[in-house]
Design an enzyme around this catalytic site. Sequence first.
Site, PDB file in Angstrom:
ATOM      1  N   ARG A  70       0.814  -1.213   0.000  1.00 54.20           N
ATOM      2  CA  ARG A  70       0.000   0.000   0.000  1.00 54.20           C
ATOM      3  C   ARG A  70       0.852   1.270   0.000  1.00 54.20           C
ATOM      4  O   ARG A  70       0.319   2.367  -0.123  1.00 54.20           O
ATOM      5  CB  ARG A  70      -0.911   0.017   1.233  1.00 54.20           C
ATOM      6  CG  ARG A  70      -1.996  -1.027   1.218  1.00 54.20           C
ATOM      7  CD  ARG A  70      -2.823  -1.016   2.496  1.00 54.20           C
ATOM      8  NE  ARG A  70      -3.804  -2.086   2.477  1.00 54.20           N
ATOM      9  CZ  ARG A  70      -5.016  -1.977   1.958  1.00 54.20           C
ATOM     10  NH1 ARG A  70      -5.402  -0.831   1.436  1.00 54.20           N
ATOM     11  NH2 ARG A  70      -5.852  -2.988   1.952  1.00 54.20           N
ATOM     12  N   ASP A 145     -11.290  -1.076  -4.067  1.00 50.70           N
ATOM     13  CA  ASP A 145     -10.658  -1.006  -2.750  1.00 50.70           C
ATOM     14  C   ASP A 145     -10.484  -2.328  -2.026  1.00 50.70           C
ATOM     15  O   ASP A 145     -10.023  -2.343  -0.886  1.00 50.70           O
ATOM     16  CB  ASP A 145     -11.371   0.008  -1.848  1.00 50.70           C
ATOM     17  CG  ASP A 145     -12.721  -0.465  -1.319  1.00 50.70           C
ATOM     18  OD1 ASP A 145     -13.128  -1.594  -1.654  1.00 50.70           O
ATOM     19  OD2 ASP A 145     -13.366   0.296  -0.587  1.00 50.70           O
ATOM     20  N   CYS A 199     -11.617  22.248   2.903  1.00 51.79           N
ATOM     21  CA  CYS A 199     -12.452  22.131   4.088  1.00 51.79           C
ATOM     22  C   CYS A 199     -12.444  23.399   4.949  1.00 51.79           C
ATOM     23  O   CYS A 199     -13.403  23.654   5.683  1.00 51.79           O
ATOM     24  CB  CYS A 199     -11.999  20.947   4.935  1.00 51.79           C
ATOM     25  SG  CYS A 199     -12.391  19.341   4.216  1.00 51.79           S
ATOM     26  N   CYS A 225     -14.751   3.660  15.454  1.00 50.80           N
ATOM     27  CA  CYS A 225     -15.623   3.963  14.318  1.00 50.80           C
ATOM     28  C   CYS A 225     -16.753   2.941  14.229  1.00 50.80           C
ATOM     29  O   CYS A 225     -16.518   1.724  14.275  1.00 50.80           O
ATOM     30  CB  CYS A 225     -14.806   3.960  13.030  1.00 50.80           C
ATOM     31  SG  CYS A 225     -15.775   4.203  11.536  1.00 50.80           S
ATOM     32  N   SER A 227     -18.520   2.104  11.700  1.00 41.78           N
ATOM     33  CA  SER A 227     -18.365   1.237  10.526  1.00 41.78           C
ATOM     34  C   SER A 227     -17.444   0.067  10.842  1.00 41.78           C
ATOM     35  O   SER A 227     -17.720  -1.083  10.482  1.00 41.78           O
ATOM     36  CB  SER A 227     -17.824   2.041   9.340  1.00 41.78           C
ATOM     37  OG  SER A 227     -18.802   2.911   8.841  1.00 41.78           O
ATOM     38  N   CYS A 252     -21.877   3.473   9.119  1.00 47.32           N
ATOM     39  CA  CYS A 252     -22.330   4.752   9.660  1.00 47.32           C
ATOM     40  C   CYS A 252     -22.040   5.830   8.628  1.00 47.32           C
ATOM     41  O   CYS A 252     -20.933   5.914   8.100  1.00 47.32           O
ATOM     42  CB  CYS A 252     -21.597   5.062  10.960  1.00 47.32           C
ATOM     43  SG  CYS A 252     -22.022   6.648  11.712  1.00 47.32           S
TER      44      CYS A 252
END
Length: 360
Positions: A70, A145, A199, A225, A227, A252
């Site tokens: 990665r 992914d 942002c 988290c 998720s 989520c």
Amino acid sequence: MTTSTSDLTPQDRFLAIRDEIRREALALGFDACGFASAADAWPNGEWLRQFVAEGLHGAMGWMEETLERRSHPTAMWTDAKSAVVLGVNYGPDIDPLTQLEHRDRAAISVYAQGDDYHDVVKKRLKQLAGWMHRRWGNDVKVFVDTAPLMEKPLAQRAGLGWQGKHTNLVSRQFGSWLFLGSVLTTLDLPPDEAEFDRCGSCRACLDICPTGAFPAPHRLDARRCISYLTIELSGPIPDEFRPMLGNRIYGCDDCLAACPWNKFASLSAEAKFHARETLKTPPLAELAVLDDPSFRALFSKSPIKRIGRDRFVRNVLYAIGNSGDAALMTVVEPLRSDPDETVRDAADWAAARLASAQVS
């Protein structure tokens, strides 16, 4: 109609090739297409190493195992010169946060309300990559992914968006609702201008997180988290997080849905990534009684099927415990004798919560 490139300068020829690829990508159903160098140095590999070294990845051991692959796009394929980065809009028809108001119904993350996007996006990626190979004879490899390629920083380099403070990609055109995929190629294509962080001082995605999973902007503690807890974590979810789950049974969307850039999302209805009506806030009572065959049937072609019936029913029971609806005790009681230990634990917790809510 394709463009003749035989009389162009090398630079103009590759610009023309890039334009052809973009047109083909949009014709195949992608909503965004950008180009980045696959060979340039980047800091993201070091950021990932720090994330893993601090243990913020929790029980996702595969992140540690694939760390080196990665670290850079060419770690996946040394011959890659360029990345074609693609996006598919999956913006919801309604605000996902409204799902949280119906406590006797399940809130399922928007991305999981339709067919598994890995399969849908990969099919389109293969179509595009095959067309590129036939057109120019270049070597190609496709990534969604499930493969160890860091696509969000690559997408930022390709101009599709930027990584917001919630660590997800934010697009000026599609907000926080883009599936990503990439085609690495041996073609040396001119890169698009990279996007920059827009942002500003906004903290909406950080402040809305129910579990405080963001220790700082651009940093996620996966162990907190929802998720991660509802999808990746096997066994019981820690007691401290169970009340915070609310009726979220798979993933989520809070940090994504809070992003102000979502208001600029626009796409024709026919191109949207459609959700199944049966997975838009289904009743908790119906989900709790699923056995393994009925679970597999309901979630055929869905990413939810991957977590299995036991983990799924565990999540449903936590949601039932948070519902305050004493009538749901009728579906909880049989599950207190379920063959799976984690389901039994969740059922006991839900029963105690419902009993407490009834007394109060």
